[in-house]
Design a protein around this motif. Structure first.
Motif, PDB file in Angstrom:
ATOM      1  N   MET A  79       0.831  -1.203   0.000  1.00 21.17           N
ATOM      2  CA  MET A  79       0.000   0.000   0.000  1.00 21.17           C
ATOM      3  C   MET A  79       0.866   1.253   0.000  1.00 21.17           C
ATOM      4  O   MET A  79       1.890   1.318   0.669  1.00 21.17           O
ATOM      5  N   PHE A  81       0.528   5.164   1.002  1.00 21.68           N
ATOM      6  CA  PHE A  81      -0.369   6.006   1.788  1.00 21.68           C
ATOM      7  C   PHE A  81      -0.327   7.448   1.304  1.00 21.68           C
ATOM      8  O   PHE A  81       0.637   7.884   0.681  1.00 21.68           O
ATOM      9  N   ASN A  83       0.077  10.180   3.013  1.00 26.01           N
ATOM     10  CA  ASN A  83       1.218  10.933   3.541  1.00 26.01           C
ATOM     11  C   ASN A  83       2.503  10.099   3.474  1.00 26.01           C
ATOM     12  O   ASN A  83       3.449  10.364   4.191  1.00 26.01           O
ATOM     13  N   ALA A  85       3.815   7.699   4.732  1.00 28.49           N
ATOM     14  CA  ALA A  85       4.075   6.837   5.884  1.00 28.49           C
ATOM     15  C   ALA A  85       5.441   6.161   5.790  1.00 28.49           C
ATOM     16  O   ALA A  85       5.589   4.982   6.077  1.00 28.49           O
ATOM     17  N   LEU A  86       6.457   6.919   5.382  1.00 30.91           N
ATOM     18  CA  LEU A  86       7.822   6.379   5.410  1.00 30.91           C
ATOM     19  C   LEU A  86       8.310   6.403   6.847  1.00 30.91           C
ATOM     20  O   LEU A  86       7.982   7.323   7.594  1.00 30.91           O
ATOM     21  N   TYR A  87       9.092   5.394   7.210  1.00 33.34           N
ATOM     22  CA  TYR A  87       9.616   5.359   8.572  1.00 33.34           C
ATOM     23  C   TYR A  87      10.712   6.410   8.697  1.00 33.34           C
ATOM     24  O   TYR A  87      11.764   6.276   8.072  1.00 33.34           O
ATOM     25  N   PRO A  88      10.470   7.463   9.495  1.00 29.88           N
ATOM     26  CA  PRO A  88      11.404   8.588   9.485  1.00 29.88           C
ATOM     27  C   PRO A  88      12.788   8.237  10.040  1.00 29.88           C
ATOM     28  O   PRO A  88      13.744   8.925   9.745  1.00 29.88           O
ATOM     29  N   ASN A  95      13.919   1.610   4.542  1.00 26.17           N
ATOM     30  CA  ASN A  95      12.478   1.714   4.333  1.00 26.17           C
ATOM     31  C   ASN A  95      12.005   0.722   3.280  1.00 26.17           C
ATOM     32  O   ASN A  95      11.014   0.028   3.464  1.00 26.17           O
TER      33      ASN A  95
END
Lengths: 353, 280
Positions: A79, A81, A83, A85-88, A95
């Motif tokens: 999926m 998203f 925004n 939704a990358l892991y900062p 990622n």
């Protein structure tokens, strides 16, 4: 890759029903766009397929597998998203490789898949960066990269372009479409933007208030909308609607007489639908319209006019140099017109028209 | 935060801050300088801002009069365990309250928060009886168990919950789609992202434990078990008179780690509290 089937899918939050029985068949490798105004349930449907929302009733199947009670990780979907939704706290490489890592892939395999995805998306030089150091378009690509590394059965996109500026949106739209043509993975894409739907979809599902209004190819929806809602939603600028009645081979609205195909239903309230680009300038003997606003776009001219006291919008290839308050004479091909029942909003079938 | 202030405004602000500094800096200065003055100079009038005579032997004597090194160790290891335990429990509890739907979650959270309203003086006697029945009096267990499961941990849980609520849900949904279960999401996504909040919780929990006074004097009776704040009261001569210079030397050594931690971590502390939405 796999087909996806929604059979009589319903969703309710307590007593509030948000999806009222939806059937969609998505063929293997098809790019299907769910489109509708906000609150129509399009994202909910996508999230139900993803496994992020429970399914109140009905059945969702990926291939032959009914996924109703499966956790997202067992559905083999990926999926993107809204925004991203990358892991900062992880680099681009981490990622993208994250899902593989947690599925027990070897380091070499992860590296190979991530490099492959980064190559396709032009991210090779950004692998060591963190999401915070990337531009909006690059983040969008990373989110897509994270989806494609796993080679899932279905891609899900939840309004992925709405955080980008207008120019970048057009670029990314093309990239997503190109990516789909390359990978041919079944894709379900949610947007409220009908332009995205028209340009990207193999098949569009128009949703409104938890119901499907119509399913069809983009041009099918454009040419043959089943009702006033679809007619108004698809196409930009939107279709003009004029209220009135049919009298013989004309549609009468106030003092205006608009052409319709012969044999249209007489004697009841109808809505006349005509797309802005289907008005043509006539020398004389056509529909009289009073010019309200002229907007020259260069490639075309958009004119707001009044016909029988109702505002209509016309798009002309010619450069219209009319002044506000002056009159234009317009022609309409009866074949380009639509008639809708004023009460139900349904389009009258062509043969009955 | 950057603001454009006129030079005059800046001078006025700095002047105001200097005045506000006095009540914080003066006692610290007095403590440090008095710890190296001969006892007769401490209360000399007019007071000596800068000592005229130095006597550093007070620092050595602090270790001779009491098992001060042992007490230092007691305070340090108790604070460390309390901090570690609080971080574990408050982050897990905070996460559960923020993200997991379970029956009566909000009611339960309210019940937990009520724990903050009860002063420790109210619960100290029942706690004493409880630990007495568990045979834990004059051990360090109460000083570990009470903060880890008591009010400090409740406050920490509150901070962690607020932080987790503010984390974008999509990150966890993305992780679910990526194939992670609940605990792995907590461990690999939520927890690493909550470092600012964890930092704030760690600092104030450590301070709370380090400064704890009422509990040690209630639960501990032998000097080699004492913690530092309690030990500071014990620097007296044979007649019960305070040995000011030695006591202040011990106080300086007690305050030192706290000051160092604050200087190093003040930014993280402020940011952590700001992140949790607790700022004004």
């Amino acid at each position: 890759m796999a087909p996806v089937t929604f059979s009589n899918v319903k969703k309710s939050y307590g007593a509030v029903k948000v999806i009222h029985g939806v059937d969609i068949d998505i063929a293997d490798g098809e790019f299907v766009v769910l489109v509708g105004p906000s609150g129509c349930g399009k994202s909910t449907l996508l999230r139900m397929l993803a496994g992020l929302e429970t399914i109140s009733d009905g059945e969702i199947a990926i291939g032959d597998l009914v996924v109703n009670d499966l956790e997202p990780k067992h559905r083999d979907i990926a999926m993107v998203f809204q925004n991203y939704a990358l892991y900062p706290h992880m680099t681009v490489e981490e990622n993208m490789g994250f899902s593989l890592l947690h599925r027990g892939a070897s380091t070499a395999e992860i590296k190979e898949r991530v490099d492959w995805a980064a190559g396709i998306l032009g991210l090779a030089e950004y692998l060591g960066r963190r999401p915070g150091q990337l531009s909006g378009g690059q983040r969008q690509r990373v989110a897509m990269g994270r989806a494609i590394v796993r080679n899932p059965k279905v891609f899900l996109f939840d309004e992925p372009l709405s955080n980008l500026d207008a120019k970048l949106r057009v670029v990314m739209r093309g990239e997503i479409k190109a990516l789909h043509q390359k990978l041919k993975t079944t894709t379900l894409y949610v947007t409220h933007d009908q332009v995205e739907a028209m340009t990207m979809a193999d098949k569009i599902v128009v949703l409104n208030g938890g119901h499907i209004e119509q399913i069809g190819t983009p041009l099918d929806l454009y040419d043959n909308p089943v009702n006033q809602f679809v007619a108004a939603f698809i196409g930009s600028p939107s279709m003009n609607f004029i209220k009135g009645r049919v009298d013989g081979d004309h549609f009468v609205a106030g003092d205006a007489r608009l052409p319709v195909p012969p044999g249209a239903a007489e004697g009841r309230d109808l809505v006349y639908g005509i797309r802005p680009e289907h008005f043509t300038l006539a020398a004389d003997g056509g529909i009289e319209a009073e010019v309200v606003v002229v907007e020259p776009m260069g490639s075309e001219t958009q004119v707001t006019m009044r016909i029988a006291g109702q505002n209509v919008f016309g798009t002309f290839r010619e450069r219209v140099l009319a002044l506000p308050g002056s009159r234009l004479t317009l022609n309409v091909d009866p074949a380009d017109t639509h008639l809708f029942d004023a009460e139900t909003g349904l389009r009258l079938p062509r043969d009955a028209v | 935060m950057k603001t454009d202030l006129s030079p005059r405004m800046k001078i006025a602000l700095y002047g105001l801050m200097l005045i506000l500094l006095v009540p914080f800096v003066f006692p610290t200065w007095w403590m440090v300088t008095s710890s190296v003055k001969p006892i007769s100079d401490i209360f000399a009038f007019p007071p000596e801002i800068i000592p005229s005579r130095f006597d550093f032997s007070t620092y050595g004597q602090a270790f001779e009069l009491q098992p001060f090194a042992k007490q230092y160790w007691n305070s340090a290891y108790i604070a460390a365990i309390v901090t570690g335990g609080t971080l574990i429990f408050s982050s897990m509890a905070g996460y559960a309250f923020a993200r997991i739907d379970f029956p009566f979650a909000n009611t339960l959270f309210m019940v937990v928060l009520i724990g903050l309203l009860i002063p420790s003086e109210v619960t100290i006697v029942p706690l004493f009886r409880l630990f007495l029945s568990w045979d834990m009096i004059n051990t360090h267990w109460p000083l570990i168990l009470v903060p880890v499961f008591g009010a400090p941990s409740v406050f920490a849980t509150f901070i962690m919950r607020q932080f987790f609520i503010a984390l974008p849900k999509e990150l966890e949904e993305a992780a679910r789609v990526d194939g992670l279960g609940r605990f792995k999401i907590f461990w690999t996504i939520a927890l690493p992202l909550s470092k600012p909040a964890l930092g704030a919780v760690a600092i104030f929990t450590f301070l709370h434990s380090w400064n704890l006074y009422l509990e040690p004097i209630v639960f501990l009776s032998s000097p080699e078990k004492f913690t530092l704040p309690q030990a500071l009261t014990q620097f007296t001569d044979a007649y019960g008179g305070a040995m000011w210079n030695i006591q202040l030397a011990a106080a300086t050594m007690t305050a030192l780690p706290v000051l160092i931690v604050f200087v190093i971590a003040q930014r993280q502390f402020v940011e952590g509290l700001a992140h949790t939405g607790l700022k004004g």
